[in-house]
Design a protein around this motif. Structure first.
Motif, PDB file in Angstrom:
ATOM      1  N   ALA A 176      37.697  56.632 -31.958  1.00 14.50           N
ATOM      2  CA  ALA A 176      37.124  57.647 -31.123  1.00 14.50           C
ATOM      3  C   ALA A 176      36.542  58.939 -31.932  1.00 14.50           C
ATOM      4  N   ARG A 177      37.204  59.201 -33.082  1.00  9.58           N
ATOM      5  CA  ARG A 177      36.308  60.175 -33.924  1.00  9.58           C
ATOM      6  C   ARG A 177      35.116  59.725 -34.413  1.00  9.58           C
ATOM      7  N   ARG A 178      35.092  58.393 -34.865  1.00 10.87           N
ATOM      8  CA  ARG A 178      33.870  57.734 -35.300  1.00 10.87           C
ATOM      9  C   ARG A 178      32.693  57.738 -34.279  1.00 10.87           C
ATOM     10  N   LEU A 179      33.177  57.423 -32.892  1.00  5.56           N
ATOM     11  CA  LEU A 179      32.393  57.195 -31.986  1.00  5.56           C
ATOM     12  C   LEU A 179      31.587  58.472 -31.472  1.00  5.56           C
ATOM     13  N   ARG A 180      32.428  59.841 -31.847  1.00  2.00           N
ATOM     14  CA  ARG A 180      31.990  61.257 -31.440  1.00  2.00           C
ATOM     15  C   ARG A 180      30.775  61.354 -32.426  1.00  2.00           C
ATOM     16  N   GLU A 181      30.633  60.700 -33.620  1.00  2.00           N
ATOM     17  CA  GLU A 181      29.549  61.102 -34.520  1.00  2.00           C
ATOM     18  C   GLU A 181      28.103  60.522 -34.317  1.00  2.00           C
ATOM     19  N   ASP A 237      25.404  53.954 -25.929  1.00  2.00           N
ATOM     20  CA  ASP A 237      25.002  52.975 -24.875  1.00  2.00           C
ATOM     21  C   ASP A 237      24.917  51.676 -25.305  1.00  2.00           C
ATOM     22  N   VAL A 238      24.356  51.467 -26.357  1.00  2.00           N
ATOM     23  CA  VAL A 238      24.145  50.231 -27.015  1.00  2.00           C
ATOM     24  C   VAL A 238      25.597  49.655 -27.224  1.00  2.00           C
ATOM     25  N   LEU A 239      26.559  50.353 -27.604  1.00  2.00           N
ATOM     26  CA  LEU A 239      27.818  49.857 -28.195  1.00  2.00           C
ATOM     27  C   LEU A 239      28.627  49.459 -26.657  1.00  2.00           C
ATOM     28  N   ARG A 240      28.400  50.112 -25.627  1.00  2.00           N
ATOM     29  CA  ARG A 240      28.994  49.833 -24.411  1.00  2.00           C
ATOM     30  C   ARG A 240      28.387  48.579 -23.899  1.00  2.00           C
ATOM     31  N   GLN A 241      27.458  48.206 -24.252  1.00  2.00           N
ATOM     32  CA  GLN A 241      26.796  47.048 -23.525  1.00  2.00           C
ATOM     33  C   GLN A 241      27.264  45.813 -24.881  1.00  2.00           C
ATOM     34  N   ALA A 242      27.029  46.152 -25.748  1.00  2.00           N
ATOM     35  CA  ALA A 242      27.660  45.250 -26.872  1.00  2.00           C
ATOM     36  C   ALA A 242      28.972  44.841 -26.832  1.00  2.00           C
ATOM     37  N   ALA A 243      30.034  45.692 -26.308  1.00  2.19           N
ATOM     38  CA  ALA A 243      31.222  45.391 -26.059  1.00  2.19           C
ATOM     39  C   ALA A 243      31.615  44.428 -25.180  1.00  2.19           C
ATOM     40  N   ALA A 244      30.895  44.349 -23.965  1.00  5.40           N
ATOM     41  CA  ALA A 244      30.809  43.380 -23.137  1.00  5.40           C
ATOM     42  C   ALA A 244      30.540  41.963 -23.503  1.00  5.40           C
ATOM     43  N   VAL A 245      29.435  41.921 -24.502  1.00  3.68           N
ATOM     44  CA  VAL A 245      28.757  40.814 -25.064  1.00  3.68           C
ATOM     45  C   VAL A 245      29.676  40.249 -25.970  1.00  3.68           C
ATOM     46  N   LEU A 246      30.326  41.108 -26.836  1.00  2.00           N
ATOM     47  CA  LEU A 246      31.332  40.690 -27.865  1.00  2.00           C
ATOM     48  C   LEU A 246      32.553  39.906 -27.010  1.00  2.00           C
ATOM     49  N   ASP A 247      33.100  40.495 -26.219  1.00  6.73           N
ATOM     50  CA  ASP A 247      34.109  40.165 -25.265  1.00  6.73           C
ATOM     51  C   ASP A 247      33.845  38.623 -24.810  1.00  6.73           C
TER      52      ASP A 247
END
Length: 142
Positions: free
Chosen positions: A115-120, A127-137
């Motif tokens: 979470a600390r790293r994401l705040r950076e 937004d890209v990571l939110r989409q990528a998380a579903a794809v990686l799953d």
């Protein structure tokens, strides 16, 4: 997409995921336990009491490997053994209160670091990571 591009993307993703996983491992609450130990604890937390054979099947390891792993977890007080209610030849293993506490602390530490790293990051990257998380799953499904 050409095969070369698929292979290059596969290599890049593999390295990125491995680096992130390695970094998250450094945030573990108890580094004396291996990832297999933590995975077994998480499976017991998720599924409840299991026989050692059922746990081995869930974790996709051979029963002798699970026996050694469970000996470590029982010795550390993270797992308890009880008699099987219907089969006197079997035992059930369950996560102990201490095991649950260790898992929660482990998750809390790793989530806090991430979470600390994401705040950076910039909102567009998030937004890209939110989409990528579903794809990686989906990629990780068996």
């Amino acid at each position: 997409m050409p095969l070369a591009a698929d292979t290059a993307l596969a290599s890049t993703l593999r390295l990125s995921v491995m680096r992130l996983a390695r970094r998250l491992r450094t945030e573990r609450a108890d580094s004396s336990l291996g990832l297999s130990h933590l995975a077994a604890l998480a499976t017991l937390e998720r599924h409840g009491p299991l026989t050692p054979g059922e746990l081995a099947a869930q974790e996709k390891v051979q029963p002798p490997s699970m026996t050694r792993l469970l000996a470590t977890l029982v010795g550390a007080g993270l797992v308890t053994r009880t008699a099987h209610p219907t089969d006197g030849r079997q035992v059930l293993v369950s996560i102990s209160r201490e095991g649950g506490t260790l898992l929660r602390e482990d998750r809390r530490r790793r989530d806090a670091w991430l979470a600390r790293r994401l705040r950076e990051l910039e909102p567009a990257d998030l937004d890209v990571l939110r989409q990528a998380a579903a794809v990686l799953d989906r990629l990780a499904e068996q």
